[in-house]
Scaffold this motif. Structure first.
Motif, mmCIF file in Angstrom:
data_model
loop_
_atom_site.group_PDB
_atom_site.id
_atom_site.type_symbol
_atom_site.label_atom_id
_atom_site.label_comp_id
_atom_site.label_asym_id
_atom_site.label_seq_id
_atom_site.Cartn_x
_atom_site.Cartn_y
_atom_site.Cartn_z
ATOM 1 N N ASP A 118 -0.335 -0.290 8.569
ATOM 2 C CA ASP A 118 -1.016 0.477 6.872
ATOM 3 C C ASP A 118 -0.147 -0.518 6.220
ATOM 4 O O ASP A 118 0.781 -1.078 5.575
ATOM 5 N N LYS A 119 -1.068 0.123 4.719
ATOM 6 C CA LYS A 119 -1.049 -1.601 4.308
ATOM 7 C C LYS A 119 -0.292 -1.048 3.025
ATOM 8 O O LYS A 119 -0.938 0.138 1.875
ATOM 9 N N VAL A 120 0.739 -0.918 2.465
ATOM 10 C CA VAL A 120 1.875 -0.005 1.571
ATOM 11 C C VAL A 120 2.049 -0.992 -0.221
ATOM 12 O O VAL A 120 2.129 -1.983 0.380
ATOM 13 N N CYS A 121 1.553 -0.722 -0.840
ATOM 14 C CA CYS A 121 1.700 -1.023 -2.249
ATOM 15 C C CYS A 121 2.392 -0.112 -3.175
ATOM 16 O O CYS A 121 2.110 0.950 -3.136
ATOM 17 N N THR A 122 3.573 -0.891 -4.302
ATOM 18 C CA THR A 122 3.818 -0.615 -4.941
ATOM 19 C C THR A 122 3.813 -1.139 -6.162
ATOM 20 O O THR A 122 3.761 -2.213 -6.255
ATOM 21 N N ASN A 123 4.579 -1.085 -6.987
ATOM 22 C CA ASN A 123 4.607 -1.109 -9.034
ATOM 23 C C ASN A 123 5.737 -1.127 -9.398
ATOM 24 O O ASN A 123 6.006 0.104 -9.595
ATOM 25 N N ASP A 124 6.371 -2.124 -9.384
ATOM 26 C CA ASP A 124 7.985 -2.102 -9.315
ATOM 27 C C ASP A 124 8.504 -1.846 -11.058
ATOM 28 O O ASP A 124 9.247 -0.752 -11.676
ATOM 29 N N GLY A 125 7.248 -1.766 -12.105
ATOM 30 C CA GLY A 125 6.801 -2.242 -13.067
ATOM 31 C C GLY A 125 7.602 -3.124 -14.494
ATOM 32 O O GLY A 125 8.227 -2.513 -15.506
ATOM 33 N N ASP A 126 8.108 -4.012 -13.503
ATOM 34 C CA ASP A 126 8.429 -4.722 -14.109
ATOM 35 C C ASP A 126 8.066 -6.073 -14.499
ATOM 36 O O ASP A 126 8.021 -7.300 -15.072
ATOM 37 N N GLY A 127 6.424 -5.768 -14.344
ATOM 38 C CA GLY A 127 5.610 -6.998 -14.639
ATOM 39 C C GLY A 127 5.319 -8.339 -14.099
ATOM 40 O O GLY A 127 4.480 -8.414 -13.995
ATOM 41 N N SER A 128 6.504 -7.599 -12.599
ATOM 42 C CA SER A 128 5.282 -9.004 -11.349
ATOM 43 C C SER A 128 4.114 -8.228 -10.482
ATOM 44 O O SER A 128 3.469 -8.694 -10.502
ATOM 45 N N GLY A 129 3.777 -7.026 -11.596
ATOM 46 C CA GLY A 129 2.646 -6.369 -10.945
ATOM 47 C C GLY A 129 2.194 -5.433 -9.998
ATOM 48 O O GLY A 129 3.312 -4.936 -8.950
ATOM 49 N N ILE A 130 1.227 -5.265 -8.310
ATOM 50 C CA ILE A 130 1.265 -4.876 -7.687
ATOM 51 C C ILE A 130 1.764 -5.606 -6.359
ATOM 52 O O ILE A 130 1.094 -6.893 -6.459
ATOM 53 N N GLN A 131 2.183 -5.322 -5.353
ATOM 54 C CA GLN A 131 3.363 -5.680 -4.057
ATOM 55 C C GLN A 131 2.958 -5.156 -3.022
ATOM 56 O O GLN A 131 2.758 -4.039 -3.182
ATOM 57 N N CYS A 132 2.211 -5.800 -2.199
ATOM 58 C CA CYS A 132 1.253 -4.976 -0.553
ATOM 59 C C CYS A 132 2.563 -5.640 0.656
ATOM 60 O O CYS A 132 2.410 -6.981 -0.150
ATOM 61 N N ARG A 133 3.046 -4.373 1.262
ATOM 62 C CA ARG A 133 3.427 -4.991 2.934
ATOM 63 C C ARG A 133 2.625 -4.717 3.775
ATOM 64 O O ARG A 133 2.184 -3.708 3.500
ATOM 65 N N ASP A 134 2.936 -5.092 4.737
ATOM 66 C CA ASP A 134 2.550 -4.259 5.832
ATOM 67 C C ASP A 134 3.007 -3.857 6.652
ATOM 68 O O ASP A 134 4.596 -4.307 6.903
ATOM 69 N N VAL A 135 3.376 -2.507 7.496
ATOM 70 C CA VAL A 135 3.950 -1.386 7.981
ATOM 71 C C VAL A 135 3.767 -1.247 9.084
ATOM 72 O O VAL A 135 2.485 -0.332 9.070
ATOM 73 N N ASN A 136 4.300 -1.274 10.130
ATOM 74 C CA ASN A 136 3.628 -1.068 11.384
ATOM 75 C C ASN A 136 4.415 0.745 11.756
ATOM 76 O O ASN A 136 5.192 1.200 11.020
ATOM 77 N N VAL A 137 2.934 0.895 12.144
ATOM 78 C CA VAL A 137 3.206 2.764 12.273
ATOM 79 C C VAL A 137 3.455 2.904 13.834
ATOM 80 O O VAL A 137 2.660 2.424 14.965
ATOM 81 N N TYR A 138 5.034 3.894 14.366
ATOM 82 C CA TYR A 138 4.705 4.077 15.695
ATOM 83 C C TYR A 138 4.384 5.349 16.174
ATOM 84 O O TYR A 138 4.340 6.339 15.570
ATOM 85 N N GLY A 139 3.838 5.317 17.846
ATOM 86 C CA GLY A 139 3.391 5.776 18.390
ATOM 87 C C GLY A 139 4.561 5.741 19.249
ATOM 88 O O GLY A 139 4.807 5.347 20.226
ATOM 89 N N PHE A 140 5.002 7.818 19.882
ATOM 90 C CA PHE A 140 6.119 8.309 20.600
ATOM 91 C C PHE A 140 4.575 9.011 21.414
ATOM 92 O O PHE A 140 4.270 9.514 21.292
#
Length: 250
Positions: A118-140
């Motif tokens: 999944d691509k998770v995007c956040t905006n920390d509100g510090d003027g750096s804009g939106i930051q996105c990162r890939d997050v692994n989703v595990y199955g069991f």
């Protein structure tokens, strides 16, 4: 037939004088009990001492472990030289097991893997804009593959192994696996007819435009990164996840 009981073999067939297990003690008794217990994938608590003793046999090299196991099993007064199947069970199968094989141990082998990213995007509100990162989703899931020990034990006519995997092979997300059920979205009418034990309500996010987002009250909207959502009520039916996937068919 496959389901020849080893207890009958040990106590009534090999010797004209049946071996009384109650008369044995120490490693001699534990060796006989190990042979009996390992003949079935359903092992009672009474097997614990014998199996612990057997699988605690150790050495620097695997060939030495096998030799020590054979010597240990030889303590049980069962003559295998005149019976090729018993010889195979005792010297080729039991001596080469890399662990026990039981319904319980198979159901305790939990497998996991990455099922999506999944691509998770956040905006920390510090003027750096939106930051996105890939997050692994595990199955069991419960591992659907037999262990090497189970495969070996299933080849003997003196064992009672007829193991079957009864679950589907689907991987479940971590939150589903931990709570023990997955959720299937249903209509409100279907939901109303369900028994209470199968009902669950939760958030249902519907993507909307930024303008629509600004028109909604705070408790009916959600922003995830640069995506805007309306928060609706979702109606779900619980579908229980079985974790007792392995059974031994009689």
């Amino acid at each position: 037939m496959k389901k020849v009981l080893l207890s009958t073999l040990i106590f009534g067939v090999v010797s004209a004088n049946a071996i009384e297990l109650e008369l044995l003690s120490g490693d001699t008794r534990l060796a006989c009990e190990a042979m009996l217990c390992l003949a079935s994938p359903v092992q009672p608590a009474e097997c614990s001492a014998a199996l612990t003793r057997y699988f605690s046999i150790n050495a620097k090299k695997w060939s030495q472990v096998v030799a020590k196991r054979k010597s240990f099993l030889d303590l049980c007064p069962v003559v295998a030289s005149s019976d090729p199947e018993m010889y195979k069970y005792k010297n080729e199968i039991l001596a080469n097991l890399d662990g026990e094989c039981s319904v319980t141990s198979l159901n305790n082998r939990i497998e996991n893997k990455v099922i999506r990213v999944d691509k998770v995007c956040t905006n920390d509100g510090d003027g750096s804009g939106i930051q996105c990162r890939d997050v692994n989703v595990y199955g069991f899931r419960v591992n659907p593959e037999l262990t090497n020990s189970c495969k070996l034990l299933s080849t003997s006519s003196y064992t009672d192994y007829n193991l079957k995997y009864t679950c589907d092979t689907k991987f479940y997300e971590k939150n589903e696996w931990q709570r023990g059920y997955e959720l299937k979205e249903v209509s409100q009418d279907v939901y109303s007819a369900l028994p209470l034990s199968q009902k669950e309500q939760g958030e249902k996010l519907a993507q909307i435009s930024r303008y629509e987002y600004t028109q909604l009250p705070q408790n009916q909207r959600k922003q995830v990164g640069n995506q805007y959502y309306r928060v609706d009520i979702g109606y779900y039916q619980k579908s229980m996840i079985s974790k007792n996937c392995w059974v031994n068919e009689k």
